[in-house]
Design a protein around this motif. Structure first.
Motif, PDB file in Angstrom:
ATOM      1  N   GLU A  78       3.653   4.152  -0.255  1.00  0.00           N
ATOM      2  CA  GLU A  78       2.348   4.043   0.390  1.00  0.00           C
ATOM      3  C   GLU A  78       2.096   5.326   1.177  1.00  0.00           C
ATOM      4  O   GLU A  78       2.955   5.788   1.913  1.00  0.00           O
ATOM      5  N   CYS A  79       0.904   5.893   1.022  1.00  0.00           N
ATOM      6  CA  CYS A  79       0.534   7.093   1.761  1.00  0.00           C
ATOM      7  C   CYS A  79       0.402   6.737   3.236  1.00  0.00           C
ATOM      8  O   CYS A  79      -0.319   5.798   3.581  1.00  0.00           O
ATOM      9  N   PRO A  80       1.074   7.476   4.123  1.00  0.00           N
ATOM     10  CA  PRO A  80       0.991   7.168   5.550  1.00  0.00           C
ATOM     11  C   PRO A  80      -0.362   7.522   6.168  1.00  0.00           C
ATOM     12  O   PRO A  80      -0.664   7.076   7.268  1.00  0.00           O
ATOM     13  N   CYS A  91      -3.728   7.455   4.306  1.00  0.00           N
ATOM     14  CA  CYS A  91      -4.825   6.606   3.830  1.00  0.00           C
ATOM     15  C   CYS A  91      -4.371   5.205   3.435  1.00  0.00           C
ATOM     16  O   CYS A  91      -5.189   4.359   3.104  1.00  0.00           O
ATOM     17  N   ARG A  92      -3.053   4.971   3.434  1.00  0.00           N
ATOM     18  CA  ARG A  92      -2.471   3.671   3.098  1.00  0.00           C
ATOM     19  C   ARG A  92      -2.666   3.261   1.643  1.00  0.00           C
ATOM     20  O   ARG A  92      -2.464   2.094   1.293  1.00  0.00           O
ATOM     21  N   ASP A  93      -3.065   4.193   0.772  1.00  0.00           N
ATOM     22  CA  ASP A  93      -3.146   3.892  -0.658  1.00  0.00           C
ATOM     23  C   ASP A  93      -1.737   3.722  -1.206  1.00  0.00           C
ATOM     24  O   ASP A  93      -0.820   4.456  -0.819  1.00  0.00           O
ATOM     25  N   HIS A 108      -1.724  14.153  11.155  1.00  0.00           N
ATOM     26  CA  HIS A 108      -0.847  12.983  11.035  1.00  0.00           C
ATOM     27  C   HIS A 108       0.578  13.335  11.480  1.00  0.00           C
ATOM     28  O   HIS A 108       1.210  12.566  12.215  1.00  0.00           O
TER      29      HIS A 108
END
Length: 69
Positions: A24-26, A28-30, A54
């Motif tokens: 999971e991308c930290p 955008c949470r995709d 970030h």
């Protein structure tokens, strides 16, 4: 043809999970596709400023200090 056998159970010496969970991308949470790396996603989908922001926020939030002289 060769016969193939699959074992869905854990071996006695096997530690942890039998598969790697999705990344999971930290930012955008995709949830990334299995064939994508986080690095590829960050470079292709986020600006340098987003990644730096970030990183700075997560670094400052932990109270970690740099070790450089």
């Amino acid at each position: 043809m060769h016969a193939v056998s699959l074992s869905l159970g854990r071996a006695d010496d096997e530690e942890g999970m039998a598969f790697t969970p999705p990344v999971e991308c930290p930012i955008c949470r995709d949830v990334l596709e299995l064939d994508r790396t986080l690095e590829d996603h960050l470079v292709g989908n986020h600006s340098h400023a987003e990644v730096a922001r970030h990183l700075a926020c997560s670094h400052e939030g932990t109270g970690t200090k740099p070790v450089s002289n």
